[in-house]
Motif scaffolding. Structure first.
Motif, PDB file in Angstrom:
ATOM      1  N   ARG A   4       0.862  -1.176   0.000  1.00 53.57           N
ATOM      2  CA  ARG A   4       0.000   0.000   0.000  1.00 53.57           C
ATOM      3  C   ARG A   4       0.901   1.229   0.000  1.00 53.57           C
ATOM      4  N   ARG A   6       1.406   5.555  -1.378  1.00 52.00           N
ATOM      5  CA  ARG A   6       0.587   6.777  -1.372  1.00 52.00           C
ATOM      6  C   ARG A   6       1.354   7.931  -1.996  1.00 52.00           C
ATOM      7  N   ALA A  30       4.048   1.110  -6.736  1.00 49.36           N
ATOM      8  CA  ALA A  30       2.864   0.425  -6.231  1.00 49.36           C
ATOM      9  C   ALA A  30       2.281  -0.521  -7.261  1.00 49.36           C
ATOM     10  N   GLY A  35       0.164  -3.584  -5.956  1.00 49.71           N
ATOM     11  CA  GLY A  35      -0.408  -3.022  -4.750  1.00 49.71           C
ATOM     12  C   GLY A  35      -1.372  -1.882  -4.995  1.00 49.71           C
ATOM     13  N   GLN A  36      -1.794  -1.266  -3.916  1.00 47.67           N
ATOM     14  CA  GLN A  36      -2.728  -0.148  -3.975  1.00 47.67           C
ATOM     15  C   GLN A  36      -1.970   1.169  -3.886  1.00 47.67           C
ATOM     16  N   TRP A  37      -2.553   2.187  -4.513  1.00 45.76           N
ATOM     17  CA  TRP A  37      -1.961   3.531  -4.541  1.00 45.76           C
ATOM     18  C   TRP A  37      -3.012   4.495  -4.030  1.00 45.76           C
ATOM     19  N   LEU A  38      -2.695   5.173  -2.920  1.00 45.39           N
ATOM     20  CA  LEU A  38      -3.658   6.044  -2.255  1.00 45.39           C
ATOM     21  C   LEU A  38      -3.235   7.499  -2.367  1.00 45.39           C
ATOM     22  N   GLN A 181      -3.881   4.714   7.238  1.00 44.39           N
ATOM     23  CA  GLN A 181      -4.126   4.240   5.873  1.00 44.39           C
ATOM     24  C   GLN A 181      -3.465   2.896   5.586  1.00 44.39           C
ATOM     25  N   ILE A 183      -0.274   2.222   5.255  1.00 37.73           N
ATOM     26  CA  ILE A 183       0.791   2.375   4.269  1.00 37.73           C
ATOM     27  C   ILE A 183       1.961   1.458   4.627  1.00 37.73           C
TER      28      ILE A 183
END
Length: 288
Positions: A4, A6, A30, A35-38, A181, A183
């Motif tokens: 995760r 960001r 990411a 993975g996820q990108w916030l 979050q 991260i």
């Protein structure tokens, strides 16, 4: 734990090349990891913010092909979480009030290193609050810059986590929100490399996890100034995103797809060839 990452801009101006390079680097890392990108808007310092900048940044990012996986987190809406962290530090006797004025500090007062204020208490005004830092080295391995070690007491001393006006510091807010979050990987500009030991110290005191870190090179102007503080920091053009994206890829040492017809196609091609080993460690001049 799943990756995760960001991108966390401050709304002190519109999206410029240096911020675009940081967004691109964090997005590529990411997405390559699956993975996820916030997104997090670090709008915690109103005196430094430019009206309309937060909305302009968030409006520009989709034009460059960036879409976050969760709703944007605004630090301006997170005051209760920072209050709770501050209360936890006070109850642990990890902070102390400081009545030193800005003029006294600007005049070259010694760093606070012994866990107490060097000025007498002044009941007529509110104090700032500083963290009592340990006399020990904080070490971590940066994925790009390599092993790092800093003795906080010698380097920065007891640092402010809540200002006289009641505003919380970037260091505290960043730590609280990275944990909130979830991260796991922080990819950001190397101007924040020096902040990382302070954040690790706060993570340990608050019982929060420490993510992995990768600090990207900074975009500098010809005089060696950080681009965000330079007259060359004009906004990138979201109506014509490809030239700026190509320059950002080249700045990060990556192959530049030349035949992409739009931003999503360019990002997809760049992701397929992305190699973090090619990212330069050192900062460089902004070209164009």
């Amino acid at each position: 734990m799943d990756y995760r990452g960001r991108f966390a801009p401050s709304p002190t101006g519109r999206l410029h090349f240096g911020s675009l390079a940081a967004a691109l680097g964090s997005w590529l890392c990411a997405r390559q990891a699956g993975g996820q990108w916030l997104l997090r808007m670090e709008d915690i310092d109103p005196p430094r913010e430019m009206p309309g900048a937060a909305a302009a940044i968030l409006a520009a990012l989709p034009a460059f092909g960036f879409a976050a996986d969760e709703p944007v987190l605004y630090q301006s809406q997170r005051l209760a979480a920072y209050d709770a962290a501050f209360t936890q530090l006070r109850e642990a006797d990890a902070v102390f009030p400081c009545w030193c004025s800005r003029s006294e500090l600007a005049a070259g007062a010694q760093l606070h290193r012994d866990g107490r204020c060097v000025a007498p208490p002044d009941p007529r005004r509110e104090p700032a609050w500083r963290l009592r830092v340990p006399d020990t080295g904080i070490a971590f391995d940066d994925a790009l810059q390599g092993p790092q070690r800093q003795n906080l007491r010698e380097s920065v001393g007891d640092f402010v986590i809540r200002r006289v006006e009641g505003l919380y510091s970037y260091q505290l807010a960043c730590v609280v929100d990275d944990a909130y979050q979830g991260i796991t990987e922080v990819v950001r500009g190397c101007d924040l490399l020096d902040s990382t030991p302070r954040q690790i110290c706060l993570q340990r005191l608050l019982g929060l996890p420490t993510p992995r870190y990768l600090h990207l090179p900074l975009a500098l102007d010809a005089a060696g100034r950080k681009l965000s503080k330079s007259e060359q920091a004009w906004p990138v053009d979201p109506t014509d995103p490809l030239p700026a994206l190509r320059r950002a890829l080249a700045f990060l040492g990556q192959p530049v797809p030349e035949d992409a017809v739009d931003a999503p196609a360019l990002l997809a091609a760049a992701l397929s060839r992305f190699d973090p080993v090619l990212i330069p460690k050192h900062s460089g001049c902004f070209a164009g």
